[in-house]
Design an enzyme around this catalytic site. Sequence first.
Site, PDB file in Angstrom:
ATOM      1  N   ASP A 167       0.859  -1.183   0.000  1.00  0.00           N
ATOM      2  CA  ASP A 167       0.000   0.000   0.000  1.00  0.00           C
ATOM      3  C   ASP A 167       0.900   1.240   0.000  1.00  0.00           C
ATOM      4  O   ASP A 167       2.141   1.121   0.034  1.00  0.00           O
ATOM      5  CB  ASP A 167      -0.930  -0.042   1.221  1.00  0.00           C
ATOM      6  CG  ASP A 167      -2.211   0.769   1.015  1.00  0.00           C
ATOM      7  OD1 ASP A 167      -2.318   1.504   0.018  1.00  0.00           O
ATOM      8  OD2 ASP A 167      -3.103   0.683   1.879  1.00  0.00           O
ATOM      9  N   GLU A 215      -0.071   4.631   1.724  1.00  0.00           N
ATOM     10  CA  GLU A 215      -0.212   5.627   2.797  1.00  0.00           C
ATOM     11  C   GLU A 215       0.792   5.427   3.928  1.00  0.00           C
ATOM     12  O   GLU A 215       1.126   6.376   4.642  1.00  0.00           O
ATOM     13  CB  GLU A 215      -1.637   5.596   3.362  1.00  0.00           C
ATOM     14  CG  GLU A 215      -2.707   6.122   2.396  1.00  0.00           C
ATOM     15  CD  GLU A 215      -3.296   5.045   1.507  1.00  0.00           C
ATOM     16  OE1 GLU A 215      -2.672   3.962   1.368  1.00  0.00           O
ATOM     17  OE2 GLU A 215      -4.381   5.273   0.944  1.00  0.00           O
ATOM     18  N   HIS A 253      -2.673  -0.387  -3.876  1.00  0.00           N
ATOM     19  CA  HIS A 253      -3.173   0.958  -3.552  1.00  0.00           C
ATOM     20  C   HIS A 253      -3.866   1.609  -4.752  1.00  0.00           C
ATOM     21  O   HIS A 253      -3.295   1.662  -5.855  1.00  0.00           O
ATOM     22  CB  HIS A 253      -2.025   1.853  -3.097  1.00  0.00           C
ATOM     23  CG  HIS A 253      -2.420   3.294  -2.993  1.00  0.00           C
ATOM     24  ND1 HIS A 253      -3.101   3.787  -1.891  1.00  0.00           N
ATOM     25  CD2 HIS A 253      -2.275   4.331  -3.852  1.00  0.00           C
ATOM     26  CE1 HIS A 253      -3.342   5.078  -2.089  1.00  0.00           C
ATOM     27  NE2 HIS A 253      -2.856   5.433  -3.275  1.00  0.00           N
ATOM     28  N   HIS A 278      -1.643   1.273   6.726  1.00  0.00           N
ATOM     29  CA  HIS A 278      -2.062   2.402   7.566  1.00  0.00           C
ATOM     30  C   HIS A 278      -3.097   1.946   8.571  1.00  0.00           C
ATOM     31  O   HIS A 278      -3.740   0.896   8.386  1.00  0.00           O
ATOM     32  CB  HIS A 278      -2.663   3.508   6.677  1.00  0.00           C
ATOM     33  CG  HIS A 278      -3.683   2.938   5.736  1.00  0.00           C
ATOM     34  ND1 HIS A 278      -4.981   2.706   6.115  1.00  0.00           N
ATOM     35  CD2 HIS A 278      -3.558   2.487   4.464  1.00  0.00           C
ATOM     36  CE1 HIS A 278      -5.617   2.137   5.106  1.00  0.00           C
ATOM     37  NE2 HIS A 278      -4.786   1.992   4.087  1.00  0.00           N
ATOM     38  N   HIS A 313      -7.876   5.072   7.398  1.00  0.00           N
ATOM     39  CA  HIS A 313      -9.135   4.767   6.717  1.00  0.00           C
ATOM     40  C   HIS A 313      -9.249   3.255   6.580  1.00  0.00           C
ATOM     41  O   HIS A 313      -8.273   2.539   6.837  1.00  0.00           O
ATOM     42  CB  HIS A 313      -9.202   5.435   5.332  1.00  0.00           C
ATOM     43  CG  HIS A 313      -8.265   4.857   4.322  1.00  0.00           C
ATOM     44  ND1 HIS A 313      -6.929   5.190   4.279  1.00  0.00           N
ATOM     45  CD2 HIS A 313      -8.442   3.949   3.335  1.00  0.00           C
ATOM     46  CE1 HIS A 313      -6.336   4.530   3.295  1.00  0.00           C
ATOM     47  NE2 HIS A 313      -7.231   3.757   2.712  1.00  0.00           N
ATOM     48  N   GLU A 325      -7.700  -2.537   7.177  1.00  0.00           N
ATOM     49  CA  GLU A 325      -7.193  -3.312   6.043  1.00  0.00           C
ATOM     50  C   GLU A 325      -6.206  -4.388   6.488  1.00  0.00           C
ATOM     51  O   GLU A 325      -6.132  -5.459   5.882  1.00  0.00           O
ATOM     52  CB  GLU A 325      -6.574  -2.362   5.012  1.00  0.00           C
ATOM     53  CG  GLU A 325      -7.639  -1.477   4.378  1.00  0.00           C
ATOM     54  CD  GLU A 325      -7.075  -0.356   3.519  1.00  0.00           C
ATOM     55  OE1 GLU A 325      -5.962  -0.500   2.983  1.00  0.00           O
ATOM     56  OE2 GLU A 325      -7.755   0.679   3.386  1.00  0.00           O
TER      57      GLU A 325
HETATM   58 ZN   LIG Z   1      -3.809   2.794   0.010  1.00  0.00          ZN
END
Ligand SMILES: [Zn+2]
Length: 269
Positions: free
Chosen positions: A8, A10, A60, A104, A115, A134
């Site tokens: 990912d 972030e 992502h 994240h 998020h 996630e």
């Molecule tokens: Zn992401």
Amino acid sequence: MRIYISADLEGIAGVVHGDQCHEGGKDYNRARHWMTQEVNAAVQGALDAGAVDVLVNDAHGSMRNLLYEELHPKATLISGTGKPLQMMEGIDDSFDAVFLIGYHARMGQHGILNHTISGGTVGGVWVNGLEVGETGINSFTAGHFGVPVVLVTGDQCLAAEAQELMPWVKTVAVKRAISRYAAASLPRDEVRDLIRQRAHEAVANLSSAGPLRTQEPVEFRLRFRDTAQADKADILSQVRRQDPLTLAFQATDYLTGVCRLRALIGLGR
Ligand SMILES: [Zn+2]
């Protein structure tokens, strides 16, 4: 030994704002480079510990972030959208371990760009009553195939979230979140050295890790950010409107459930 990496953006060192995370955004192309470097450090750590095959799934946004020409020459790359398992496309029971790189914290927790799947749509996700982001959602997917997650990298909030869920997991906090949009990132060389080292340790200590599993059938709950989203998603049989924002359903197995969860998020978006 085969290692699977879901990457990912972030949670990559230096990334603190959404503008760095999408095509056309300021500094996006620089962030892609940083992401590729961190993934390469993880690939190298896995190879150092004896892995012979490393599959990297770009996980992502557009899922076309990693720079292929800069990616570790020994890594296979999955990129692009329309992948049935999305952030975990390509995982199966032939892998020995999973790394989650650049992740994240879940929605509503402290942490850079926190998020869960879709910041504008999802207020929270629960699996058998356990709230997961996630990291949890994707670790249960790996667990469905019997594969343990052994390394998670991101900020210190994400590291704590991962360790609470999976006490065996090795983590690297590549940055210290100060707010949702501010962080102190470690020096770049240190970030890459730490990821390479921890990846090596994680693969060398596989026997202390176990796949993350949950009881089946599985009860899923999905809370939207606003009621209009829940209205749009509330059209399927077997899904209950638990409260104005929340849909709930039961799935015979985790993988079936997580696919339905994705479908509901897509409807509500
Ligand atoms: Zn992401």
